[in-house]
Design an enzyme around this catalytic site. Structure first.
Site, PDB file in Angstrom:
ATOM      1  N   GLU A   1     -38.952  24.119  25.137  1.00 16.20           N
ATOM      2  CA  GLU A   1     -38.843  22.482  25.779  1.00 16.20           C
ATOM      3  C   GLU A   1     -38.329  22.184  26.656  1.00 16.20           C
ATOM      4  O   GLU A   1     -37.221  21.980  27.254  1.00 16.20           O
ATOM      5  CB  GLU A   1     -37.754  21.152  24.939  1.00 16.20           C
ATOM      6  CG  GLU A   1     -38.594  21.598  23.207  1.00 16.20           C
ATOM      7  CD  GLU A   1     -38.475  20.371  22.585  1.00 16.20           C
ATOM      8  OE1 GLU A   1     -37.385  19.669  22.905  1.00 16.20           O
ATOM      9  OE2 GLU A   1     -39.252  20.229  21.067  1.00 16.20           O
TER      10      GLU A   1
ATOM     11  N   GLU B   1     -46.390  23.750  16.083  1.00 13.31           N
ATOM     12  CA  GLU B   1     -45.814  22.308  15.331  1.00 13.31           C
ATOM     13  C   GLU B   1     -46.917  21.050  14.891  1.00 13.31           C
ATOM     14  O   GLU B   1     -46.038  20.121  14.714  1.00 13.31           O
ATOM     15  CB  GLU B   1     -43.745  22.107  15.751  1.00 13.31           C
ATOM     16  CG  GLU B   1     -43.115  23.573  16.778  1.00 13.31           C
ATOM     17  CD  GLU B   1     -42.610  22.755  17.014  1.00 13.31           C
ATOM     18  OE1 GLU B   1     -41.551  21.829  17.314  1.00 13.31           O
ATOM     19  OE2 GLU B   1     -41.327  23.780  17.721  1.00 13.31           O
TER      20      GLU B   1
END
Length: 715
Positions: free
Chosen positions: A340, A455
């Site tokens: 991220e 994910e």
């Protein structure tokens, strides 16, 4: 069982919560009598008695009676459900009375007619239901004290025959009473549900209507993993105990959900908790599944002891973290080196890492901290371990995709990255048009690296309902194929599949707590096994070699049945590519197809070549980059000075014969900063105002392109 008694009096002061076929009553929602307290723990308000009373067949007096005025949604026959918690004395804290039908009941000494007004509910410590999707019917089987659990009182015989409650048409408001028998028994809420409907624990907890169709019975999957025999893996987040059961019967790739995060492993400096990470790694290796380490560098769930260290000490700690992971797990297949970077860089304290400057901060590229993290990963981990970057909310945003690709190209320029992750969470894909997702995946694929959905989860609100299951199923059908069938996607990892999933409240699990499969799981298994996803072309050779003043490009491939054609692309900077040749596929089912073509006019300087393979359905796959240098060929030259420069610099190049030469200056992200004509003299002074960092200067003259890098600083 002791024969003690308590009771309390309660008058409803607030309206009950209604649903289509049930009504919920909060136990504490009225005026309380003298023998009980109203308490709050966390988000739960409840009532409990403070006294015991000698045994009786009824509450004994009105101080120990609770009276509720209940308005029902419809006439009919209702069942009574109670959410209770048994105190620490177990069998001595587990009984009460409820009214034998509606209406105000009498209380008096035991052995009188008042006993017939009340139903004894005893032995509650041996029964109850707590699992979200379990149908509450009768007592249940949770013989545990100290927890909240549901009991269908109208179907549980706790010493006397239970009763149902009839609400006549035209008289929907009724009086309902309960009476205390033993202290230590806590009451949270009551629900009246129409007979003929199934109510799960989740329905009762959330005030949801019951269903005429019960959840499916318990199920144990036989295996093998869903994607067995497929060209792509289908994995899951792994955690113990929530996501571990039946893992190997569904999934053939393992990612630790939280166990691989630095804050989970080394919350206290120098004290390491490897247990769950060991479990995930060993599960993968014991079953021959790829193992992905999640994650090394992130701006969340980091050790708080890092916050106040010096940058030097932070860097030493980072190197120690990398080293210990590499030593303990020598056969990691994939590592998410940075997680991220666009949304959670490690630039804040209190678990946010606060070490971005220790890794170089923004630096000349704007992303030096990422480059340095990957440089360290290349140093500490073996060549067989593939290094990934990972982020969320990329494919729903063209701007985020472009910014992500800029970082990826910086990493590619140093051969630091092997794979690209898009998390593919529900909050990214829900409401995003399929074309947007596909187009942004195509953009990421231009990097020539494999892509992964890392994910993936898909919600099904409202959770644990038939309506929610249908929402989830339809969204799986819409979204999952966009990733699974994309030729650049080489694997998909769902972010858990059982209750305990981080989005359980949103209905994202694929199975119920008893293992029964939701409709989306049933579809997913069938789809993956039958989807017509073409096997990828297998590239067996790709070379670019200098021959005199030309470049010979050769490649070979097998399994070309779905292949349509190839394109050779060329770049002078490794960022901006243009198509050079298109070559039709031999479309061989078996055998090795060999192709050769020649670039007769390569650029002066470094030439980047990449191979793009196109399927018949329009899908495409990028294969690695090959470089050839012609620095010694005198087709042109370029000088950029002074270097480094402040304020301005000079570009000197071979004048263009037709006076059409151009100078292009690009920043580290491949963005064009300036475009200038090349003067007839071949010399141009360039103002560096507003420039700071590393830039690429390209000169197009006499049909060739030359390039040099320059570093520009502030005055």
């Amino acid at each position: 069982m002791k024969k003690l008694l308590f009771a309390f009096f309660l008058t409803i002061a607030t309206l009950p919560v209604l649903s289509q076929n049930s009504v919920t009553i909060e136990a504490e929602s009225g005026t309380l009598g003298a023998d009980f307290n109203s308490l709050t723990v966390g988000s739960i308000n409840y009532i409990t008695c403070t006294t015991d009373l000698v045994a009786s067949g009824n509450p004994g007096n009105t101080n120990r009676v609770a009276t509720y005025t209940v308005t029902f949604p419809a006439a009919g026959v209702y069942e009574l459900y109670a959410r209770v918690r048994i105190g620490p004395n177990g069998a001595n804290d587990d009984s009460y009375f409820y009214g034998n039908g509606f209406g105000t009941k009498t209380v008096a000494a035991t052995g009188t007619g008042s006993d017939g007004d009340w139903i004894l509910a005893n032995n509650l410590n041996n029964v109850g239901d707590t699992a979200a999707n379990t149908i509450v019917s009768g007592g249940g089987a949770v013989a545990t004290n100290g927890i909240w659990k549901w009991i269908d009182m109208s179907r549980f015989n706790g010493g006397e025959a239970p009763v149902f409650f009839t609400v006549p048409a035209g008289n929907l408001t009724q009086t309902f009473q309960i009476g205390g028998r033993e202290n230590g028994l806590d009451f949270d809420k009551f629900v009246f549900g129409l007979t003929g409907f199934y109510f799960t624990v989740s329905n009762l907890n959330n005030g949801q209507p019951g269903s005429t169709t019960p959840p499916p019975p318990p199920y144990t999957p036989p295996g093998p993993p869903i994607a067995t025999g497929k060209a792509k893996f289908l994995g899951s987040a792994y955690s113990n105990p929530s996501q571990k059961p039946n893992f190997t019967a569904y999934w053939n790739q393992v990612t630790p959900e939280n166990a691989g995060k630095w804050g989970s492993v080394e919350a206290t400096r120098g004290v390491y908790n490897w247990a769950e990470l060991d479990s995930a790694y060993n599960t993968a290796k014991a079953n021959g599944f790829p193992f992905k380490m999640h994650t090394l560098i992130w701006g969340s769930q980091q050790p708080t002891w890092l916050d106040n260290l010096s940058s030097d000490d932070q860097l030493a700690a980072i190197k120690n973290w990398f080293s210990r992971v590499a030593q303990r797990y020598p056969a990691i297949d994939f590592i998410e080196v940075v997680n991220e970077p666009l949304h959670a860089p490690p630039n804040k304290g209190n678990g946010g890492g606060n070490y971005i400057n220790a890794l170089g901060g923004s630096g000349a590229t704007g992303w030096d901290w990422i480059l340095n993290a990957f440089r360290l990963a290349r140093q500490y981990f073996p060549a067989a371990t593939k290094l990934w970057i990972n982020d969320y909310s990329i494919v729903n945003s063209t701007a985020s995709t472009a910014q992500y690709l800029q970082i990826i190209n910086l990493l590619k320029a140093e051969n630091l990255i092997d794979g690209i992750g898009e998390q593919a969470h529900a909050f990214t894909t829900f409401g995003t048009p399929a074309a947007t997702i596909t187009n942004n995946l195509n953009t990421l694929a231009t990097a020539g690296l494999p892509l992964y959905a890392t994910e993936l989860d898909i919600d099904g609100p409202p959770a644990e309902t038939g309506q929610g299951d249908t929402v989830q199923l339809n969204e799986y059908k819409r979204v999952f194929p966009l990733f699974w069938e994309h030729p650049a996607i080489k694997g998909v990892t769902v972010w858990g599949y059982r209750p305990g999933h981080w989005r359980t409240a949103q209905g994202a699990p694929l199975v119920y707590s008893n293992g029964a499969e939701k409709a989306a799981m049933v579809w997913l298994k069938q789809y993956v096994q039958t989807a017509a996803v073409p096997l990828p072309v297998k590239l067996t050779q790709f070379d670019a070699a200098k021959k005199d003043n030309q470049v010979t490009i050769t490649w070979a491939a097998t399994d070309e049945t779905s292949n349509d054609h190839y394109v050779i692309e060329r770049s002078a900077d490794g960022i901006n590519y243009t198509a050079l040749f298109t070559v039709k596929s031999h479309s061989l089912l078996q055998g090795n197809a060999v192709y050769t073509t020649t670039d007769k006019l390569p650029y002066n300087g470094l030439n980047y070549y990449r191979l793009v393979q196109y399927d018949r359905d329009g899908g495409k796959t990028y294969y690695g980059v090959r470089t050839v240098s012609f620095a010694g060929v005198q087709r042109g030259f370029i000088q950029v000075y002074p270097n480094p420069a402040v304020g301005s610099f000079v570009v000197r190049a071979e004048p263009d014969g037709q006076n059409k030469g151009t100078i292009t200056i690009m920043d580290a992200y491949g963005r064009t900063v300036k475009t200038l004509p090349l003067p007839a003299s071949g010399v141009q002074t360039v103002s560096a105002q507003g420039m700071n960092g590393t830039y690429l200067v390209q000169v197009h003259t006499n049909g060739s392109l030359s390039a040099e890098k320059i570093v520009v600083g502030n005055k």
